[in-house]
Design a protein around this motif. Structure first.
Motif, mmCIF file in Angstrom:
data_model
loop_
_atom_site.group_PDB
_atom_site.id
_atom_site.type_symbol
_atom_site.label_atom_id
_atom_site.label_comp_id
_atom_site.label_asym_id
_atom_site.label_seq_id
_atom_site.Cartn_x
_atom_site.Cartn_y
_atom_site.Cartn_z
ATOM 1 N N ALA A 518 -16.141 -10.401 -4.512
ATOM 2 C CA ALA A 518 -15.977 -9.214 -5.361
ATOM 3 C C ALA A 518 -15.310 -8.087 -4.589
ATOM 4 O O ALA A 518 -14.437 -7.378 -5.117
ATOM 5 C CB ALA A 518 -17.339 -8.759 -5.894
ATOM 6 N N ILE A 519 -15.698 -7.912 -3.340
ATOM 7 C CA ILE A 519 -15.101 -6.875 -2.496
ATOM 8 C C ILE A 519 -13.636 -7.200 -2.221
ATOM 9 O O ILE A 519 -12.765 -6.320 -2.268
ATOM 10 C CB ILE A 519 -15.916 -6.735 -1.197
ATOM 11 C CG1 ILE A 519 -17.315 -6.199 -1.526
ATOM 12 C CG2 ILE A 519 -15.208 -5.822 -0.196
ATOM 13 C CD1 ILE A 519 -18.307 -6.300 -0.383
ATOM 14 N N MET A 520 -13.352 -8.472 -1.948
ATOM 15 C CA MET A 520 -11.956 -8.892 -1.762
ATOM 16 C C MET A 520 -11.121 -8.587 -3.001
ATOM 17 O O MET A 520 -9.986 -8.103 -2.901
ATOM 18 C CB MET A 520 -11.912 -10.380 -1.435
ATOM 19 C CG MET A 520 -10.515 -10.973 -1.291
ATOM 20 S SD MET A 520 -9.721 -11.447 -2.859
ATOM 21 C CE MET A 520 -10.736 -12.830 -3.354
ATOM 22 N N ILE A 521 -11.675 -8.874 -4.184
ATOM 23 C CA ILE A 521 -10.959 -8.597 -5.433
ATOM 24 C C ILE A 521 -10.645 -7.103 -5.547
ATOM 25 O O ILE A 521 -9.550 -6.708 -5.951
ATOM 26 C CB ILE A 521 -11.773 -9.101 -6.639
ATOM 27 C CG1 ILE A 521 -11.795 -10.635 -6.657
ATOM 28 C CG2 ILE A 521 -11.208 -8.555 -7.955
ATOM 29 C CD1 ILE A 521 -12.806 -11.232 -7.624
ATOM 30 N N GLY A 522 -11.606 -6.268 -5.172
ATOM 31 C CA GLY A 522 -11.360 -4.830 -5.182
ATOM 32 C C GLY A 522 -10.254 -4.422 -4.221
ATOM 33 O O GLY A 522 -9.402 -3.580 -4.544
ATOM 34 N N GLU A 523 -10.243 -5.019 -3.041
ATOM 35 C CA GLU A 523 -9.201 -4.722 -2.065
ATOM 36 C C GLU A 523 -7.823 -5.126 -2.596
ATOM 37 O O GLU A 523 -6.854 -4.360 -2.526
ATOM 38 C CB GLU A 523 -9.486 -5.458 -0.745
ATOM 39 C CG GLU A 523 -10.647 -4.912 0.064
ATOM 40 C CD GLU A 523 -10.269 -3.701 0.904
ATOM 41 O OE1 GLU A 523 -9.145 -3.185 0.748
ATOM 42 O OE2 GLU A 523 -11.104 -3.259 1.714
ATOM 43 N N LYS A 524 -7.736 -6.329 -3.134
ATOM 44 C CA LYS A 524 -6.443 -6.827 -3.620
ATOM 45 C C LYS A 524 -5.982 -6.043 -4.851
ATOM 46 O O LYS A 524 -4.797 -5.717 -4.982
ATOM 47 C CB LYS A 524 -6.548 -8.317 -3.925
ATOM 48 C CG LYS A 524 -5.220 -8.965 -4.297
ATOM 49 C CD LYS A 524 -5.312 -10.470 -4.300
ATOM 50 C CE LYS A 524 -4.035 -11.126 -4.818
ATOM 51 N NZ LYS A 524 -2.828 -10.765 -4.040
ATOM 52 N N ALA A 525 -6.914 -5.745 -5.740
ATOM 53 C CA ALA A 525 -6.566 -4.979 -6.940
ATOM 54 C C ALA A 525 -6.001 -3.618 -6.584
ATOM 55 O O ALA A 525 -5.036 -3.148 -7.206
ATOM 56 C CB ALA A 525 -7.792 -4.828 -7.834
ATOM 57 N N SER A 526 -6.581 -2.961 -5.585
ATOM 58 C CA SER A 526 -6.109 -1.623 -5.225
ATOM 59 C C SER A 526 -4.663 -1.664 -4.744
ATOM 60 O O SER A 526 -3.871 -0.757 -5.042
ATOM 61 C CB SER A 526 -7.025 -1.000 -4.171
ATOM 62 O OG SER A 526 -7.014 -1.746 -2.957
ATOM 63 N N ASP A 527 -4.293 -2.721 -4.015
ATOM 64 C CA ASP A 527 -2.897 -2.858 -3.594
ATOM 65 C C ASP A 527 -1.978 -3.114 -4.788
ATOM 66 O O ASP A 527 -0.881 -2.556 -4.883
ATOM 67 C CB ASP A 527 -2.766 -4.001 -2.587
ATOM 68 C CG ASP A 527 -2.952 -3.533 -1.149
ATOM 69 O OD1 ASP A 527 -3.371 -2.374 -0.951
ATOM 70 O OD2 ASP A 527 -2.691 -4.331 -0.222
ATOM 71 N N MET A 528 -2.423 -3.964 -5.713
ATOM 72 C CA MET A 528 -1.609 -4.247 -6.902
ATOM 73 C C MET A 528 -1.356 -2.974 -7.710
ATOM 74 O O MET A 528 -0.241 -2.734 -8.188
ATOM 75 C CB MET A 528 -2.316 -5.273 -7.783
ATOM 76 C CG MET A 528 -2.370 -6.668 -7.233
ATOM 77 S SD MET A 528 -3.107 -7.745 -8.495
ATOM 78 C CE MET A 528 -3.428 -9.193 -7.520
ATOM 79 N N ILE A 529 -2.388 -2.182 -7.881
ATOM 80 C CA ILE A 529 -2.260 -0.951 -8.672
ATOM 81 C C ILE A 529 -1.259 -0.006 -8.018
ATOM 82 O O ILE A 529 -0.375 0.554 -8.685
ATOM 83 C CB ILE A 529 -3.638 -0.280 -8.826
ATOM 84 C CG1 ILE A 529 -4.571 -1.155 -9.664
ATOM 85 C CG2 ILE A 529 -3.500 1.101 -9.445
ATOM 86 C CD1 ILE A 529 -6.037 -0.781 -9.555
ATOM 87 N N ALA A 530 -1.379 0.158 -6.697
ATOM 88 C CA ALA A 530 -0.460 1.039 -5.985
ATOM 89 C C ALA A 530 0.967 0.496 -6.021
ATOM 90 O O ALA A 530 1.933 1.256 -6.191
ATOM 91 C CB ALA A 530 -0.924 1.217 -4.543
ATOM 92 N N GLU A 531 1.120 -0.823 -5.874
ATOM 93 C CA GLU A 531 2.460 -1.433 -5.907
ATOM 94 C C GLU A 531 3.106 -1.247 -7.268
ATOM 95 O O GLU A 531 4.296 -0.902 -7.365
ATOM 96 C CB GLU A 531 2.348 -2.920 -5.571
ATOM 97 C CG GLU A 531 1.994 -3.206 -4.116
ATOM 98 C CD GLU A 531 1.510 -4.640 -3.910
ATOM 99 O OE1 GLU A 531 1.103 -4.954 -2.774
ATOM 100 O OE2 GLU A 531 1.518 -5.429 -4.872
ATOM 101 N N ASP A 532 2.352 -1.475 -8.320
ATOM 102 C CA ASP A 532 2.917 -1.365 -9.661
ATOM 103 C C ASP A 532 3.267 0.085 -9.995
ATOM 104 O O ASP A 532 4.231 0.346 -10.734
ATOM 105 C CB ASP A 532 1.945 -1.938 -10.695
ATOM 106 C CG ASP A 532 1.841 -3.454 -10.612
ATOM 107 O OD1 ASP A 532 2.630 -4.059 -9.864
ATOM 108 O OD2 ASP A 532 0.963 -4.034 -11.279
ATOM 109 N N ALA A 533 2.496 1.019 -9.455
ATOM 110 C CA ALA A 533 2.790 2.431 -9.703
ATOM 111 C C ALA A 533 4.095 2.847 -9.018
ATOM 112 O O ALA A 533 4.828 3.708 -9.520
ATOM 113 C CB ALA A 533 1.644 3.306 -9.211
ATOM 114 N N ALA A 534 4.375 2.220 -7.879
ATOM 115 C CA ALA A 534 5.578 2.575 -7.114
ATOM 116 C C ALA A 534 6.823 1.858 -7.611
ATOM 117 O O ALA A 534 7.947 2.236 -7.258
ATOM 118 C CB ALA A 534 5.365 2.246 -5.637
ATOM 119 N N ALA A 535 6.609 0.819 -8.434
ATOM 120 C CA ALA A 535 7.756 0.009 -8.890
ATOM 121 C C ALA A 535 8.638 0.777 -9.884
ATOM 122 O O ALA A 535 8.178 1.650 -10.610
ATOM 123 C CB ALA A 535 7.239 -1.270 -9.523
#
Length: 535
Positions: A518-535
Motif C-alpha cells: 500500500a505504501i509502495m502504491i502511494g509512492e508510485k501514485a505520487s510520481d504519476m500525478i506529478a508527471e501527468d501534471a507536468a505533461a
C-alpha cells in the motif's frame, strides 16, 4: 448548500497507508496546494505508538471502523469482524507492524496482465525509496526513507524452536524474505524505530504537517464526490453532522482502502448501474466492477499447549504487567515492542507450485482474538494463510445513506484450490510441530483438537474457526481493459481528475501482508500525478 472548506489543487481522501505518502510527496512542491481528509481523528491514542498496542486499538471504535462481514457460506455462515483504521495513519496505525512486500512474481504478474509500469523492476525502486532499513542499503533495501523498517527487538524460545523445527522438516532458513527470494523460514521485519511504531502518519505526515501548502482535515468523512461535466471537482463530506465541500482544481485521489474507495465511488454514481438504482442513486458512470474482485487472506490459527512458559504466562499477573511496562518505558524493550508475530515462513504446499503459496505467522502467545486477552495456560499460535486465494467476493452499498456501512461478502473457500491449500497448510503446521526441538516443548494440540484428523475434518474445522488476517484488496481493479475500474496510471475510467491509490487497485492480491505494498502504491501514485501534471 454545503459549507465550503476551500479549494486546493489536490484533495486526498483517506490519511492512511497510501494517503499520507501522497500528501507528503505532492506537498513537497510548494507551488501546489494539498488537502487530505481523514474520517477519524488525530493519532493521539498512546497505544497506537506502542507496537503491541494493537491489542488495545483493534475493535476500539474510536480508531477502528469495526466493520463486519455478511454471513459467509464458506465459513458455515459465520460473520467476521474486519478491523480497519479510522485515524491518521489508517490501518498502519492499527496493524501488526509486519513489513512484507510479497513476491516479485506478484508484480510481474500484474505487468503480464497489461498493467504497464507495475512489474517488479518498476516497483522495487519505490519500496526502496520509502524505506529506512535498519540492516542498511543493498540491492533490495533503501535507507533514509520516511518508513522505518527494523529487526525484532524481542525473541522467545518457542519461536526459535519453531524456526529450527521447520528447518528440520526440510524448509530452508531465509534471513530476508524481502530480498532475492521469499521462500523459507525466519523472522519478521517490522515498521518500527527504537521500539515505537512507524505508521505512515508518523513517517510521512507528522514531519511535514506544518507545510503552508498542506491542510489536514480530521473527522471529515467523505459522503460522495462532486462531479461536474464529467470531472471530479471536489468532495462532499460530513463533519460533526454538518455537510461541507472541499473543491479540487486538479485531481481528487481516493485512498480510502478496499472498503472505503468503492463505497465512495458508488455513492457518487460510479458503479454497477442496476445496484445503484435500487438505492435511488443516479448512475453517472455504469462501471460494473466497482466493489467486485474482493480478495483477502484467510488464516487458520493452530494453538498448541506448551510444557514451558510462554508469553501467556508473562502477561497474566499485574506484577508482571507492571514489570513489562517499566522495561518498555525505560529501555523501549521487552514484550511491548512485539509485532503481531515473531517468526514466519513462506512455503510451497507441493512441488507443482512454483513459489510459496502459504505463509506462517508464529506467535509466542495464544488468544481467541486480539483485544480479548490471552488464554489461561502456556501456549503458542501457528497461524497459516493461503497467499493467493482464487475466491473473490464483493463490497455493496448498504442503503441510500452514504454514512451507512457497506455490506461485505468475502466469499472465502469458494474454490477447490482454496480448500485444498488451507488443508495442506494446516497439515504442514502439524508436521512441523512433530519435529524437534519444538515437539519437546509441546504438551498437546489445543486447536484443532485430536479428533480432527481427516482432510474433511480439517476443512470443516477451518470453516468453523478460520478468520481474516486483515488484507482486503482488489475492489477497484487496475487493468488495461475497459471493464477495469482504473487504468495502469490509476485514473478512474469515465471520470476526469479522479484517481485511486490504495490496495483496492490490486488486480490480484500480493503474496503476503499488504501494508508495504500500500505504501509502495502511494509512492508510485505520487510520481504519476506529478508527471501527468507536468505533461
Amino acid at each position: 448548500m454545503p459549507k465550503s472548506w476551500g479549494e486546493f489543487d489536490y484533495v486526498i481522501v483517506g490519511a492512511g497507508s497510501a494517503g499520507c505518502v501522497i500528501a507528503n510527496r505532492l506537498s513537497s512542491n510548494p507551488s501546489v496546494s494539498v488537502a487530505i481528509l481523514e474520517a477519524g481523528g488525530r493519532d493521539w491514542n498512546p497505544w497506537i505508538h506502542v507496537p503491541v498496542g494493537y491489542f488495545k486499538t483493534m475493535h476500539n471504535p474510536s480508531v477502528d471502523w469495526c466493520y463486519q462481514t455478511e454471513p459467509d457460506k464458506g465459513l458455515n455462515g459465520r460473520r467476521l469482524e474486519w478491523p480497519r483504521g479510522k485515524v491518521l495513519g489508517g490501518s498502519s496505525s492499527l496493524n501488526g507492524l509486519l513489513y512484507v512486500r510479497g513476491q516479485k512474481e506478484d508484480y510481474d504478474g500484474w505487468r503480464q496482465m497489461g498493467n504497464v509500469g507495475w512489474g517488479w523492476d518498476d516497483v522495487l525502486p519505490y519500496f526502496k525509496r520509502a524505506e529506512d532499513q535498519e540492516r542498511g542499503e543493498d540491492d533490495f533495501h533503501g535507507v533514509g526513507g520516511p518508513l522505518a523498517v527494523s529487526n525484532m527487538r524481542l525473541s522467545r524460545p518457542i519461536c526459535d524452536a519453531w524456526v529450527a523445527a521447520a528447518q528440520n522438516a526440510g524448509y530452508p532458513f531465509n534471513p530476508d524474505y524481502n530480498g532475492a527470494s521469499q521462500e523459507g523460514v525466519g523472522y519478521f521485519q517490522l515498521t518500527a524505530r527504537k521500539g515505537r511504531r512507524c505508521s505512515t502518519a508518523v513517517g510521512y505526515l507528522h514531519p511535514i504537517k506544518h507545510r503552508k501548502n498542506l491542510q489536514i482535515f480530521t473527522h471529515a468523512q467523505t459522503k460522495r464526490l462532486l462531479i461536474e461535466e464529467g470531472r471530479a471537482a471536489g468532495v462532499v463530506l460530513s463533519h460533526h453532522g454538518s455537510e461541507c465541500l472541499v473543491r479540487a482544481k486538479r485531481e481528487v485521489i481516493l485512498s480510502a482502502g478496499a472498503i472505503g474507495s468503492p463505497q465512495i465511488l458508488m455513492y457518487s454514481g460510479i458503479g454497477p448501474g442496476k445496484e445503484l438504482a435500487e438505492h435511488g442513486i443516479s448512475p453517472v458512470v455504469d462501471q460494473p466492477e466497482v466493489g467486485k474482485n474482493l480478495q483477502d487472506h484467510l488464516q487458520a490459527r493452530l494453538v498448541y499447549k506448551c510444557n514451558e512458559p510462554t508469553l501467556n504466562d508473562e502477561v497474566r499477573s499485574l506484577f508482571n504487567q507492571a514489570r513489562i511496562g517499566l522495561k518498555y518505558i525505560m529501555f523501549r524493550a521487552g514484550p511491548m515492542t512485539m509485532a503481531a508475530s515473531l517468526a514466519t515462513g513462506f512455503m510451497r504446499t507441493n512441488d507443482a507450485v512454483a513459489t510459496p503459496d502459504i505463509q506462517f505467522h508464529i506467535q509466542p502467545w495464544s488468544a481467541d482474538s486480539p483485544g480479548e486477552g490471552v488464554h489461561p495456560f502456556s501456549a503458542f499460535t501457528a497461524s497459516v494463510c493461503q497467499l493467493r486465494p482464487e475466491s473473490k467476493g464483493e463490497i455493496r452499498i448498504g442503503g441510500p445513506d452514504p454514512l451507512q456501512y457497506p455490506k461485505i461478502y468475502p466469499n472465502y473457500l469458494a474454490t477447490g484450490t482454496d480448500q485444498r491449500t488451507i488443508v495442506d497448510g494446516i497439515r504442514i503446521a502439524m508436521r512441523i510441530a512433530e519435529e524437534q526441538p519444538l515437539a519437546g516443548k509441546i504438551a498437546s494440540r489445543f486447536r484443532p483438537g485430536p479428533d480432527v484428523a481427516s482432510d474433511e475434518d480439517i476443512l470443516e474445522w477451518a470453516r468453523n474457526t478460520a478468520t481474516t488476517i486483515y488484507h482486503p484488496t482488489g475492489t477497484c481493479r487496475m487493468g488495461p481493459d475497459d471493464r477495469a475500474v482504473v487504468d495502469p496510471r490509476l485514473r478512474v475510467r469515465g471520470v476526469r481528475g479522479l484517481r485511486i491509490a490504495d490496495c483496492s487497485i490490486m488486480p490480484r492480491i500480493v503474496s503476503g501482508n499488504t501494508n508495504a505494498p500500500a505504501i509502495m502504491i502511494g509512492e508510485k501514485a505520487s510520481d504519476m500525478i506529478a508527471e501527468d501534471a507536468a505533461a
